[in-house]
Design a protein around this motif. Structure first.
Motif, PDB file in Angstrom:
ATOM      1  N   ASP A 287       0.836  -1.193   0.000  1.00  0.00           N
ATOM      2  CA  ASP A 287       0.000   0.000   0.000  1.00  0.00           C
ATOM      3  C   ASP A 287       0.876   1.251   0.000  1.00  0.00           C
ATOM      4  O   ASP A 287       1.748   1.413   0.862  1.00  0.00           O
ATOM      5  N   ILE A 288       0.626   2.136  -0.944  1.00  0.00           N
ATOM      6  CA  ILE A 288       1.388   3.382  -1.018  1.00  0.00           C
ATOM      7  C   ILE A 288       0.526   4.450  -1.666  1.00  0.00           C
ATOM      8  O   ILE A 288      -0.226   4.178  -2.611  1.00  0.00           O
ATOM      9  N   TRP A 289       0.607   5.675  -1.128  1.00  0.00           N
ATOM     10  CA  TRP A 289      -0.116   6.809  -1.682  1.00  0.00           C
ATOM     11  C   TRP A 289       0.860   7.973  -1.862  1.00  0.00           C
ATOM     12  O   TRP A 289       1.810   8.132  -1.082  1.00  0.00           O
ATOM     13  N   LEU A 290       0.608   8.776  -2.872  1.00  0.00           N
ATOM     14  CA  LEU A 290       1.411   9.969  -3.115  1.00  0.00           C
ATOM     15  C   LEU A 290       0.497  11.185  -3.077  1.00  0.00           C
ATOM     16  O   LEU A 290      -0.630  11.146  -3.588  1.00  0.00           O
ATOM     17  N   GLU A 291       1.002  12.251  -2.472  1.00  0.00           N
ATOM     18  CA  GLU A 291       0.247  13.499  -2.415  1.00  0.00           C
ATOM     19  C   GLU A 291       1.093  14.627  -2.994  1.00  0.00           C
ATOM     20  O   GLU A 291       2.257  14.792  -2.613  1.00  0.00           O
ATOM     21  N   PHE A 292       0.513  15.381  -3.914  1.00  0.00           N
ATOM     22  CA  PHE A 292       1.224  16.485  -4.558  1.00  0.00           C
ATOM     23  C   PHE A 292       0.392  17.763  -4.482  1.00  0.00           C
ATOM     24  O   PHE A 292      -0.841  17.734  -4.558  1.00  0.00           O
ATOM     25  N   ASP A 293       1.099  18.871  -4.335  1.00  0.00           N
ATOM     26  CA  ASP A 293       0.514  20.204  -4.428  1.00  0.00           C
ATOM     27  C   ASP A 293       1.438  21.003  -5.347  1.00  0.00           C
ATOM     28  O   ASP A 293       2.513  21.433  -4.932  1.00  0.00           O
ATOM     29  N   ILE A 294       1.023  21.174  -6.603  1.00  0.00           N
ATOM     30  CA  ILE A 294       1.879  21.777  -7.622  1.00  0.00           C
ATOM     31  C   ILE A 294       1.171  23.010  -8.183  1.00  0.00           C
ATOM     32  O   ILE A 294       0.120  22.902  -8.814  1.00  0.00           O
ATOM     33  N   ARG A 295       1.764  24.165  -7.958  1.00  0.00           N
ATOM     34  CA  ARG A 295       1.082  25.414  -8.318  1.00  0.00           C
ATOM     35  C   ARG A 295       1.637  25.988  -9.623  1.00  0.00           C
ATOM     36  O   ARG A 295       2.356  26.994  -9.628  1.00  0.00           O
ATOM     37  N   ASN A 296       1.306  25.320 -10.700  1.00  0.00           N
ATOM     38  CA  ASN A 296       1.635  25.789 -12.045  1.00  0.00           C
ATOM     39  C   ASN A 296       0.409  26.514 -12.599  1.00  0.00           C
ATOM     40  O   ASN A 296      -0.669  25.934 -12.667  1.00  0.00           O
ATOM     41  N   HIS A 297       0.590  27.763 -12.997  1.00  0.00           N
ATOM     42  CA  HIS A 297      -0.559  28.573 -13.401  1.00  0.00           C
ATOM     43  C   HIS A 297      -0.350  29.158 -14.800  1.00  0.00           C
ATOM     44  O   HIS A 297       0.783  29.441 -15.206  1.00  0.00           O
ATOM     45  N   PHE A 298      -1.447  29.360 -15.508  1.00  0.00           N
ATOM     46  CA  PHE A 298      -1.410  29.879 -16.878  1.00  0.00           C
ATOM     47  C   PHE A 298      -2.191  31.189 -16.974  1.00  0.00           C
ATOM     48  O   PHE A 298      -3.054  31.484 -16.139  1.00  0.00           O
ATOM     49  N   ARG A 299      -1.879  31.949 -18.028  1.00  0.00           N
ATOM     50  CA  ARG A 299      -2.638  33.161 -18.374  1.00  0.00           C
ATOM     51  C   ARG A 299      -3.092  33.057 -19.830  1.00  0.00           C
ATOM     52  O   ARG A 299      -2.331  32.589 -20.684  1.00  0.00           O
ATOM     53  N   PRO A 300      -4.322  33.497 -20.114  1.00  0.00           N
ATOM     54  CA  PRO A 300      -4.769  33.469 -21.514  1.00  0.00           C
ATOM     55  C   PRO A 300      -3.880  34.352 -22.387  1.00  0.00           C
ATOM     56  O   PRO A 300      -3.428  35.412 -21.954  1.00  0.00           O
ATOM     57  N   GLY A 301      -3.635  33.909 -23.590  1.00  0.00           N
ATOM     58  CA  GLY A 301      -2.806  34.666 -24.518  1.00  0.00           C
ATOM     59  C   GLY A 301      -3.617  35.191 -25.684  1.00  0.00           C
ATOM     60  O   GLY A 301      -4.848  35.165 -25.650  1.00  0.00           O
ATOM     61  N   PRO A 302      -2.953  35.668 -26.718  1.00  0.00           N
ATOM     62  CA  PRO A 302      -1.496  35.644 -26.849  1.00  0.00           C
ATOM     63  C   PRO A 302      -0.808  36.665 -25.938  1.00  0.00           C
ATOM     64  O   PRO A 302      -1.358  37.719 -25.656  1.00  0.00           O
ATOM     65  N   ILE A 303       0.404  36.311 -25.499  1.00  0.00           N
ATOM     66  CA  ILE A 303       1.215  37.151 -24.622  1.00  0.00           C
ATOM     67  C   ILE A 303       2.374  37.728 -25.431  1.00  0.00           C
ATOM     68  O   ILE A 303       3.168  36.982 -26.002  1.00  0.00           O
ATOM     69  N   LYS A 304       2.459  39.043 -25.492  1.00  0.00           N
ATOM     70  CA  LYS A 304       3.578  39.666 -26.218  1.00  0.00           C
ATOM     71  C   LYS A 304       4.873  39.530 -25.413  1.00  0.00           C
ATOM     72  O   LYS A 304       4.856  39.535 -24.187  1.00  0.00           O
ATOM     73  N   TRP A 305       5.979  39.396 -26.136  1.00  0.00           N
ATOM     74  CA  TRP A 305       7.273  39.384 -25.465  1.00  0.00           C
ATOM     75  C   TRP A 305       8.200  40.422 -26.115  1.00  0.00           C
ATOM     76  O   TRP A 305       8.013  40.815 -27.269  1.00  0.00           O
ATOM     77  N   TYR A 306       9.205  40.842 -25.333  1.00  0.00           N
ATOM     78  CA  TYR A 306      10.031  41.973 -25.737  1.00  0.00           C
ATOM     79  C   TYR A 306      11.511  41.717 -25.452  1.00  0.00           C
ATOM     80  O   TYR A 306      11.858  41.078 -24.458  1.00  0.00           O
ATOM     81  N   ASN A 307      12.376  42.266 -26.307  1.00  0.00           N
ATOM     82  CA  ASN A 307      13.779  42.453 -25.981  1.00  0.00           C
ATOM     83  C   ASN A 307      13.903  43.772 -25.219  1.00  0.00           C
ATOM     84  O   ASN A 307      13.093  44.688 -25.387  1.00  0.00           O
ATOM     85  N   VAL A 308      14.938  43.870 -24.384  1.00  0.00           N
ATOM     86  CA  VAL A 308      15.258  45.137 -23.715  1.00  0.00           C
ATOM     87  C   VAL A 308      16.466  45.735 -24.438  1.00  0.00           C
ATOM     88  O   VAL A 308      17.497  45.071 -24.577  1.00  0.00           O
ATOM     89  N   VAL A 309      16.327  46.975 -24.904  1.00  0.00           N
ATOM     90  CA  VAL A 309      17.393  47.626 -25.662  1.00  0.00           C
ATOM     91  C   VAL A 309      17.692  48.979 -25.039  1.00  0.00           C
ATOM     92  O   VAL A 309      16.790  49.811 -24.869  1.00  0.00           O
ATOM     93  N   ALA A 310      18.947  49.222 -24.665  1.00  0.00           N
ATOM     94  CA  ALA A 310      19.380  50.496 -24.093  1.00  0.00           C
ATOM     95  C   ALA A 310      20.530  51.050 -24.934  1.00  0.00           C
ATOM     96  O   ALA A 310      21.335  50.278 -25.483  1.00  0.00           O
ATOM     97  N   THR A 311      20.623  52.374 -25.020  1.00  0.00           N
ATOM     98  CA  THR A 311      21.552  52.984 -25.972  1.00  0.00           C
ATOM     99  C   THR A 311      22.280  54.181 -25.387  1.00  0.00           C
ATOM    100  O   THR A 311      21.648  55.083 -24.806  1.00  0.00           O
ATOM    101  N   ILE A 312      23.599  54.189 -25.527  1.00  0.00           N
ATOM    102  CA  ILE A 312      24.413  55.395 -25.339  1.00  0.00           C
ATOM    103  C   ILE A 312      24.821  55.835 -26.740  1.00  0.00           C
ATOM    104  O   ILE A 312      25.627  55.166 -27.392  1.00  0.00           O
ATOM    105  N   PRO A 313      24.264  56.938 -27.265  1.00  0.00           N
ATOM    106  CA  PRO A 313      24.534  57.314 -28.657  1.00  0.00           C
ATOM    107  C   PRO A 313      25.975  57.760 -28.864  1.00  0.00           C
ATOM    108  O   PRO A 313      26.582  58.396 -27.986  1.00  0.00           O
ATOM    109  N   GLY A 314      26.514  57.429 -30.026  1.00  0.00           N
ATOM    110  CA  GLY A 314      27.850  57.868 -30.386  1.00  0.00           C
ATOM    111  C   GLY A 314      27.876  59.341 -30.728  1.00  0.00           C
ATOM    112  O   GLY A 314      26.902  59.887 -31.254  1.00  0.00           O
TER     113      GLY A 314
END
Length: 527
Positions: A287-314
């Protein structure tokens, strides 16, 4: 006559004086450039913020999967930090993912024949549990006969599946279903033939020869669809430690995927020693039992993603750029401290040193935090597409994505050697080891995307001459120990290496950005 001589002499004098002024200005500019590099070297030991940036990023945001709230928060934090330094920064849209994923904490324990806390993780973009869920355990069937024998016990059970975890989840898509169906059909034929062999042996009053019984083929999750329909809670697979978990790649690459199609079963990668204990207990009908509590959550999409760009002009050649980069996204079983916190920490650390040096570079310096490196170099590809007209003017890309080690030198083409050697002079005697600049033969041009964002630029002919890294103090760093695993955390990095790397990167970048002539592309790649 005298007036003419006076005018000619005065003109000559003014020309010579003007030439003298130009010469003095040139000397002054060069001196100013070297002054900035020396200032960076000084700040690198007295006001180095690299470790603070890395600590904040990993403790405040943690793992930063593309499409997660943590990634978005970390990107905005970077924008704020650049602006504090007086550096213009913005988010640059790159694309979308079909759903967002946020990982919370996870817990598990075994009860009965095995009684202990469980060491496990789940791949990103897979389902969690609706709170604490307890169930008994069954072993995955590998044939239709085996499935029929246990299907009444599957409801409310955790299923032990075969194979060893490589990081990927058990997929539920058309391609995987096709593979499963083919194997199941082959196994049906094998079992039918085996039954004929056994029937013949019984008719002849003997046991079948073991060599006449063909084994069926196995595959993790072979009857996964049927098990879910029968009420299984989820799947558990053996995993070596440290546990590596990746993500549901087909889901995140499918623009038509929707929130309503999300899976509802957990996909657990369990420490191999504990898996074996549980497997043996089930085999022994204990006899063996396993108990899990896993908090993986989702958000409706589409989800935009971005690069981060910073500039010191010449100031004089703003169309020519030197780039310092790393990737902001990371897997989230750990906190992304090494892969690629050690890159982003250096990007911000170098920006702090450069901004506070007072330098006004001739060429533009850009700091780029790429998105989606872990999903297939998405951010670098998006950047190159958006900035296609600027690619030919990138003098060099310093991309850091190799771990928390020190920058001990550069291997440069012969056409760069004299300039780089001069730029590196402020680092002489700065550390306990020598920063060495060595000549290298032209390298083979990159023909396809590889393991880092730099390869996307290399394919387009951009020089990506990196700083040479080494575990100079012998701390015993091993990249495979952290790569995409739960071990990718802050204490696997090294403060002295991080601060040194930011200092070296800042000095080399400023030096290249203030040269009178851009470093040539000739000699970087083989013709």
């Amino acid at each position: 006559m005298l007036l003419g001589i006076y005018l000619i002499t005065s003109m000559k004098f003014r020309q010579l004086f003007a030439a003298g002024l130009i010469s003095v200005a040139a000397i002054g500019a060069n001196a100013q450039d070297m002054k900035a590099e020396k200032k960076i070297a000084e700040l690198g030991t007295t006001d180095n913020q690299t470790w603070n940036y890395l600590s904040t990023m990993t403790s405040r945001f943690g793992g930063r999967l593309l499409g997660s709230s943590a990634y978005e928060a970390a990107a905005q934090w970077m924008i704020n930090e650049f602006k504090k330094l007086g550096i213009e920064a913005h988010l640059e849209e790159g694309g979308t993912v079909p759903v967002g994923f946020d990982r919370g904490p996870w817990f598990g324990k075994a009860m009965g024949a095995v009684n202990e806390e469980l060491h496990f993780a789940t791949p990103s973009c897979t389902s969690g549990t609706p709170g604490r869920v307890r169930g008994h355990v069954v072993i995955e069937p590998q044939s239709r006969r085996e499935f029929e024998a246990i299907k009444g016990k599957v409801k409310g059970a955790w299923v032990l599946v075969s194979g060893t975890n490589s990081g990927w989840p058990i997929y539920f898509n058309a391609q995987e279903d096709s593979i499963r169906n083919k194997i199941k059909a082959e196994n049906d034929s094998i079992e039918a033939q085996n039954r004929k062999v056994m029937e013949k042996a019984r008719e002849e009053g003997r046991r079948p020869d073991p060599g006449d019984i063909d084994p069926t083929k196995s595959r993790p999750g072979l009857y996964a669809r049927e098990l879910i329909e029968a009420g299984a809670l989820g799947f558990i697979q053996s995993s070596e430690s440290p546990i590596r978990v990746l993500y549901d790649r087909p889901m995140m690459e499918d623009s038509s995927f929707s929130f309503d199609q999300l899976p509802h079963h957990a996909d657990i990668k369990l420490d191999a020693a504990q898996y074996r204990k549980i497997y043996d207990a089930v085999k022994g009908k204990k006899d063996i039992w396993l108990e899990f509590d896993i908090r993986n959550h989702f958000r409706p999409g589409p989800i935009k993603w971005y690069n981060v760009v910073a500039t010191i002009p010449g100031t004089k050649k703003p169309d020519e750029t030197v780039i310092i980069s790393g990737h902001l996204d990371s897997f989230d079983a750990g906190t992304g401290a090494v892969d690629c916190g050690t890159g982003i920490g250096v990007v911000l650390g170098a920006a702090h040193l450069i901004a506070n040096s007072g330098v006004k570079p001739k060429r533009t310096i850009k700091f780029v935090a790429f998105a989606g490196e872990e999903f297939g170099l998405w951010g670098a590809q998006a950047y190159c597409k958006k900035h296609e007209k600027e690619i030919d003017k990138i003098v060099n890309l310093f991309n850091r994505d190799g771990g928390p080690t020190a920058c001990v030198g550069m291997n440069v083409p012969e056409t760069w050697y004299d300039d780089i050697k001069k730029i590196a002079e402020p680092m002489t005697n700065l550390w306990d080891f020598e920063f060495k600049v060595d000549k290298s033969a032209p390298r083979r041009k990159v023909s396809k995307m590889g393991g880092t964002d730099a390869t996307v630029f290399g394919m387009k002919g951009v020089p990506c001459v990196e700083l040479r890294n080494a575990d100079i103090n012998g701390y015993g760093f091993e990249y495979q120990e952290i790569w995409h695993t739960e071990n990718d955390i802050l204490n696997k990095s090294f403060q002295d290496y991080m601060e040194q790397a930011a200092t070296a990167t800042a000095i080399m970048t400023v030096g290249i950005a203030t040269l009178d002539k851009a470093l040539p592309r000739e000699g970087v790649y083989e013709k």
